[in-house]
Design a protein around this motif. Structure first.
Motif, PDB file in Angstrom:
ATOM      1  N   CYS A 158       0.851  -1.188   0.000  1.00 20.26           N
ATOM      2  CA  CYS A 158       0.000   0.000   0.000  1.00 20.26           C
ATOM      3  C   CYS A 158       0.885   1.235   0.000  1.00 20.26           C
ATOM      4  O   CYS A 158       1.674   1.445   0.936  1.00 20.26           O
ATOM      5  CB  CYS A 158      -0.909  -0.015   1.231  1.00 20.26           C
ATOM      6  SG  CYS A 158      -1.957   1.438   1.373  1.00 20.26           S
ATOM      7  N   THR A 159       0.781   2.057  -1.026  1.00 17.89           N
ATOM      8  CA  THR A 159       1.610   3.263  -1.137  1.00 17.89           C
ATOM      9  C   THR A 159       0.880   4.536  -0.748  1.00 17.89           C
ATOM     10  O   THR A 159       1.506   5.540  -0.419  1.00 17.89           O
ATOM     11  CB  THR A 159       2.137   3.415  -2.572  1.00 17.89           C
ATOM     12  OG1 THR A 159       1.026   3.451  -3.481  1.00 17.89           O
ATOM     13  CG2 THR A 159       3.029   2.233  -2.943  1.00 17.89           C
ATOM     14  N   SER A 160      -0.458   4.503  -0.797  1.00 20.25           N
ATOM     15  CA  SER A 160      -1.244   5.674  -0.400  1.00 20.25           C
ATOM     16  C   SER A 160      -2.662   5.223  -0.062  1.00 20.25           C
ATOM     17  O   SER A 160      -3.142   4.214  -0.569  1.00 20.25           O
ATOM     18  CB  SER A 160      -1.281   6.729  -1.521  1.00 20.25           C
ATOM     19  OG  SER A 160      -1.885   6.198  -2.688  1.00 20.25           O
ATOM     20  N   ILE A 161      -3.294   5.981   0.778  1.00 23.04           N
ATOM     21  CA  ILE A 161      -4.657   5.669   1.205  1.00 23.04           C
ATOM     22  C   ILE A 161      -5.640   6.424   0.309  1.00 23.04           C
ATOM     23  O   ILE A 161      -5.410   7.581  -0.016  1.00 23.04           O
ATOM     24  CB  ILE A 161      -4.842   6.052   2.681  1.00 23.04           C
ATOM     25  CG1 ILE A 161      -3.925   5.176   3.495  1.00 23.04           C
ATOM     26  CG2 ILE A 161      -6.283   5.977   3.108  1.00 23.04           C
ATOM     27  CD1 ILE A 161      -4.145   4.960   4.896  1.00 23.04           C
ATOM     28  N   CYS A 163      -6.310   2.148   0.024  1.00 22.32           N
ATOM     29  CA  CYS A 163      -5.770   1.000  -0.685  1.00 22.32           C
ATOM     30  C   CYS A 163      -6.519  -0.239  -0.224  1.00 22.32           C
ATOM     31  O   CYS A 163      -7.054  -0.261   0.889  1.00 22.32           O
ATOM     32  CB  CYS A 163      -4.268   0.851  -0.478  1.00 22.32           C
ATOM     33  SG  CYS A 163      -3.750   0.852   1.252  1.00 22.32           S
ATOM     34  N   THR A 174       0.959  -2.297   4.918  1.00 21.83           N
ATOM     35  CA  THR A 174       0.689  -0.874   5.131  1.00 21.83           C
ATOM     36  C   THR A 174       1.787  -0.150   5.911  1.00 21.83           C
ATOM     37  O   THR A 174       1.583   0.979   6.362  1.00 21.83           O
ATOM     38  CB  THR A 174      -0.647  -0.712   5.882  1.00 21.83           C
ATOM     39  OG1 THR A 174      -0.585  -1.431   7.125  1.00 21.83           O
ATOM     40  CG2 THR A 174      -1.806  -1.238   5.053  1.00 21.83           C
ATOM     41  N   TRP A 176       4.399   1.441   5.041  1.00 22.27           N
ATOM     42  CA  TRP A 176       4.823   2.734   4.500  1.00 22.27           C
ATOM     43  C   TRP A 176       3.806   3.837   4.782  1.00 22.27           C
ATOM     44  O   TRP A 176       4.164   4.936   5.210  1.00 22.27           O
ATOM     45  CB  TRP A 176       5.091   2.633   3.001  1.00 22.27           C
ATOM     46  CG  TRP A 176       5.496   3.952   2.411  1.00 22.27           C
ATOM     47  CD1 TRP A 176       4.760   4.768   1.608  1.00 22.27           C
ATOM     48  CD2 TRP A 176       6.743   4.623   2.613  1.00 22.27           C
ATOM     49  NE1 TRP A 176       5.464   5.908   1.288  1.00 22.27           N
ATOM     50  CE2 TRP A 176       6.689   5.849   1.902  1.00 22.27           C
ATOM     51  CE3 TRP A 176       7.899   4.307   3.322  1.00 22.27           C
ATOM     52  CZ2 TRP A 176       7.740   6.744   1.872  1.00 22.27           C
ATOM     53  CZ3 TRP A 176       8.951   5.205   3.301  1.00 22.27           C
ATOM     54  CH2 TRP A 176       8.865   6.403   2.578  1.00 22.27           C
ATOM     55  N   VAL A 177       2.517   3.558   4.560  1.00 24.27           N
ATOM     56  CA  VAL A 177       1.519   4.609   4.740  1.00 24.27           C
ATOM     57  C   VAL A 177       1.270   4.912   6.217  1.00 24.27           C
ATOM     58  O   VAL A 177       0.898   6.031   6.573  1.00 24.27           O
ATOM     59  CB  VAL A 177       0.183   4.245   4.050  1.00 24.27           C
ATOM     60  CG1 VAL A 177       0.348   4.220   2.545  1.00 24.27           C
ATOM     61  CG2 VAL A 177      -0.361   2.915   4.551  1.00 24.27           C
ATOM     62  N   LYS A 180       5.690   5.205   7.598  1.00 18.15           N
ATOM     63  CA  LYS A 180       6.654   5.844   6.697  1.00 18.15           C
ATOM     64  C   LYS A 180       7.989   5.119   6.670  1.00 18.15           C
ATOM     65  O   LYS A 180       9.064   5.739   6.590  1.00 18.15           O
ATOM     66  CB  LYS A 180       6.864   7.325   7.068  1.00 18.15           C
ATOM     67  CG  LYS A 180       5.601   8.162   6.987  1.00 18.15           C
ATOM     68  CD  LYS A 180       4.957   8.098   5.615  1.00 18.15           C
ATOM     69  CE  LYS A 180       3.686   8.913   5.543  1.00 18.15           C
ATOM     70  NZ  LYS A 180       2.982   8.737   4.245  1.00 18.15           N
TER      71      LYS A 180
END
Length: 219
Positions: A158-161, A163, A174, A176-177, A180
């Motif tokens: 998942c790179t952005s919400i 997702c 998740t 990363w989102v 970070k």
């Protein structure tokens, strides 16, 4: 050799590496959960590095010499691989070409690599390479059974919400989102494991997964 070079020059940011700051700008890798790296590797071992030597492997198109680094190792445990002891691993001589720099003072490492047709094990910065002590206790347990149990599952980054997953056989990664970092809670403490109904879910626990389990269990 060409497959190794091609795999290094991908476009996304570097993923799960304990020494990510050492990666040269020319070598970047697609983000991946450690379980994905385990499942895609031919060889996963715990080993001591006991020697290092630079070896000649020929010349490039400009007739400049090409070298590799051979690390002599003492295998401690094999988690995945052929039925034989691995006594050496090979890597590019430059970090710009995804070469791995390891200490030769008997430091213990977790090493994942690709088994070449000639029987040599080749490693790159795009694989899971790190000191054994840098692993969490959960990661060490996951190497024995759980990662392999989920190799048929798909871990979706998942790179952005917002997702989401598209099939029940996926686990949504998740880190990363939420945190970070690619070395977050899911990378350190969770494995994506297949249930009896062929769906997949994150699992965290001290014992092998139960027949039916929640996405999160106490360690």
């Amino acid at each position: 050799m060409s497959r190794t070079m091609h795999s290094c020059f991908v476009t996304l940011a570097i993923l799960f590496l304990w020494r990510v700051e050492e990666v040269a700008e020319a070598c970047s890798c697609s983000p991946a959960h450690p379980q994905q790296t385990f499942c895609s590797a031919d060889v996963v071992i715990r080993a001591k590095v006991v020697g290092r030597q630079e070896i000649d492997v020929g010349n490039n198109i400009y007739r400049n010499p090409i070298t590799q680094i051979k690390y002599d190792i003492k295998q401690i445990k094999m988690f995945k691989g052929p039925d034989m002891d691995i006594d050496a691993i090979y890597t590019a001589s430059s970090s710009a070409l995804c070469g791995v720099n390891l200490e030769t003072n008997g430091e213990e490492y977790l090493i994942t690599g690709r088994l070449e047709a000639d029987g040599k094990v080749h490693v790159t910065l795009c694989q899971l390479i790190g000191t054994w002590d840098s692993l969490t206790e959960t990661q060490k347990r996951n190497l024995v059974q759980r990662y392999e149990m989920g190799c048929d599952c798909k871990i979706t980054h998942c790179t952005s919400i917002p997702c989401s997953i598209s099939t029940p056989a996926e686990c949504l990664w998740t880190d990363w989102v939420i945190e970070k970092t690619f070395v977050g809670t899911q990378a350190k403490h969770f494995a994506c494991v297949k249930r009896n109904d062929d769906s997949c879910a994150w699992y965290r626990g001290a014992e092998p997964p139960k027949k039916d389990f929640l996405d999160i269990e106490d360690p």
